[in-house]
Scaffold this active site. Structure first.
Site, short mmCIF file in Angstrom:
data_model
loop_
_atom_site.label_atom_id
_atom_site.label_comp_id
_atom_site.label_asym_id
_atom_site.label_seq_id
_atom_site.Cartn_x
_atom_site.Cartn_y
_atom_site.Cartn_z
N ASP A 129 -28.44 -0.30 -5.91
CA ASP A 129 -29.79 -0.43 -6.47
C ASP A 129 -30.69 -0.97 -5.36
O ASP A 129 -30.87 -2.18 -5.20
CB ASP A 129 -29.76 -1.37 -7.67
CG ASP A 129 -31.03 -1.24 -8.50
OD1 ASP A 129 -31.90 -0.42 -8.17
OD2 ASP A 129 -31.13 -2.00 -9.50
N ILE A 130 -31.25 -0.05 -4.57
CA ILE A 130 -31.95 -0.45 -3.35
C ILE A 130 -33.45 -0.15 -3.43
O ILE A 130 -34.23 -0.69 -2.66
CB ILE A 130 -31.34 0.24 -2.12
CG1 ILE A 130 -31.47 1.76 -2.21
CG2 ILE A 130 -29.87 -0.15 -1.94
CD1 ILE A 130 -31.12 2.50 -0.92
N LYS A 131 -33.84 0.75 -4.31
CA LYS A 131 -35.27 1.04 -4.56
C LYS A 131 -36.06 1.27 -3.27
O LYS A 131 -37.18 0.80 -3.12
CB LYS A 131 -35.89 -0.07 -5.41
CG LYS A 131 -35.20 -0.22 -6.78
CD LYS A 131 -35.91 -1.16 -7.72
CE LYS A 131 -35.28 -1.21 -9.09
NZ LYS A 131 -34.01 -1.96 -9.18
N ARG A 132 -35.48 2.02 -2.35
CA ARG A 132 -36.13 2.29 -1.09
C ARG A 132 -37.03 3.51 -1.17
O ARG A 132 -36.85 4.38 -2.03
CB ARG A 132 -35.09 2.53 0.02
CG ARG A 132 -34.14 1.36 0.29
CD ARG A 132 -34.85 0.16 0.83
NE ARG A 132 -33.94 -0.80 1.46
CZ ARG A 132 -33.47 -1.90 0.90
NH1 ARG A 132 -33.82 -2.22 -0.34
NH2 ARG A 132 -32.67 -2.71 1.56
#
Lengths: 310, 310
Positions: A106-109
């Site tokens: 879950d990095i939301k990059r």
């Protein structure tokens, strides 16, 4: 889709580990202590903090692995401890994969294209030389449009991995942007849903399950909107946050599934991993926090299974 | 604003370092070589790669420091090398601060509130125990709305740091989302501009310069829209990408400044840091790549200075 079916559990457990909420036993083991205000001591050794993240995460992974197909590991909680924290994140990704779990990073990059390519390489490619086993899927942000998502799709396709594009998030203020009404009657979130489906349905991305390797993060807001979004994205698996601590109801979550009970994977983080502080689990397993986590995880699986099969 | 005035240079140099584009001398020094296809050898040692990033970045910082007030370091290009890359990123943040430069950490993070708090702690707090000197400002993504930005603002205010919220980005596809027309006649990007101004203008955030510690990333798209955005955000400093390699014209960039020549800091990355491959710099300084970077940097400063003073 196969992994969900095999465990009969359309859920994942979210590892958003805050050391301040860890069971005292974990802190003692790594020699950390909290101040009288419940905060971590200023200047706490980052190696000790990373050890705590690792020890806690490994236990959670061990006890939930028989019950769920996947874990979602939020890198923000690791990045806080800089280099040592990132090392602990990567260790837990590997640990979960070795436990037979699928891992959602879950990095939301997202960034403009040539920068997104770097993020995609970092987070979707195994790198044996650096002892890095990449997650099976990651989360990405749609604010830049398609050319920043394409590098993630290209590498995901090549590696047999996937991504979940943020469509509708679970926080209060999400509505300020995602609920803006467009002239065609859709909200911005719904419009983004249509974009994501157009990306997800491209040649070579849809597997034999009928779902694409491009999914979406969809937190149900109201029933009508969630139904619209489900219809707009027939080929996308929804990663659904908000069950448990964030308070979405069963019916709201049910709308994220297609009528055959597939198409969504529901996440719970705090309501499972901090079960040692949640009743009835805390009292029942007072001296054995991993059993509290396991019990909360089993109840979570049962609750979502019921919802998905409505 | 003071730092820009002191150097009479409303610019920053962007460190988006791709090892594949490094001068051969840098690669030789750290023992890396590129394959015949110009790609890094598969399985290249991540420590060697991180050393290359560090060596290149230090030289760039050394030669541009007399001419510019700030550098922008994009973490994507470091994250690609995992733990060792993140270490190199942090080393370069420290190196630039020690060279007297302001540092913009180009991280483009955002997540729901309690996760954003972790990112804010990671990237806006010094951490002497981990030998971390945080950047002076960071970039963040607005897709989640205010409650995901607030943790960054809270820590920025407490630490005397700042942030730049993405409003209008420089990539082609940005228009798919940011140019969506809303019923009131504004584009989504312009609406976000209004939101960012409402966050930026809050009590305690605006300094004696008249500008807030909350700024915005604004890539000029068309003149009319850029003028509207400039008007919508009177208290925001604009971080302006797209000059140089991304091809924005002087007049487009000029619109990002207020009429007194303040209010924007223009970034160039590839057109400065890879000057050894760009004429006339490459030929003129064939045996001394840092001098090529310095010459390109000086020309960049002169060009933007002219634009700002129109």
């Amino acid at each position: 889709v196969d992994a969900i079916q095999e465990k009969n559990a359309p859920v994942c457990v979210g590892l958003d580990p805050l050391i301040e909420r860890f069971p005292p036993a974990v802190l003692q083991d790594v020699g950390l202590s909290l101040g009288p205000d419940g905060a971590l001591q200023a200047g706490a050794d980052p190696i000790g903090c990373a050890d705590a993240l690792r020890a806690f995460g490994r236990e959670v992974i061990r006890v939930v692995a028989p019950h769920v197909p996947a874990v979602k590991i939020n890198i923000a909680f690791f990045e806080r401890y800089h280099v040592e924290g990132v090392r602990a994140y990567l260790d837990l990704v590997r640990c979960a994969r070795e436990a037979g779990l699928l891992v959602i990073g879950d990095i939301k990059r997202a960034d403009i294209g040539h920068s997104s390519t770097q993020y995609a390489r970092a987070h979707l490619l195994d790198n044996p030389g650096a002892e890095v086993a990449a997650p099976d899927a990651i989360t990405v942000n749609p604010y830049f449009g398609f050319d920043t998502i394409r590098p993630f799709i290209d590498i995901a396709r090549q590696e047999g991995r996937g991504l979940f594009v943020l469509v509708q998030t679970s926080n209060e203020s999400a509505a300020e942007v995602q609920n803006l009404a467009l002239p065609d009657g859709l909200t911005l979130g719904e419009h983004v849903a249509g974009l994501v489906q157009s990306w997800a349905g491209a040649d070579g991305l849809v597997g034999r399950s009928g779902y694409s390797c491009v999914g979406a993060v969809v937190s149900p807001r109201d029933l009508a909107s969630t139904e619209r979004i489900r219809t707009l994205m027939p080929q996308c698996v929804f990663l659904v946050p908000g069950f448990g601590a964030q308070g979405r109801t069963a019916q709201e979550v049910a709308t994220c599934f297609r009528s055959d009970g597939t198409g969504a994977i529901v996440n719970a983080s705090r309501s499972v991993i901090y079960a040692h502080n949640i009743e009835p689990y805390g009292e029942r397993f007072a001296s054995d926090w991993p059993r509290a986590v396991e019990a909360a995880c089993r109840d979570f699986v049962t609750a979502v299974r019921d919802v998905a099969q409505r």
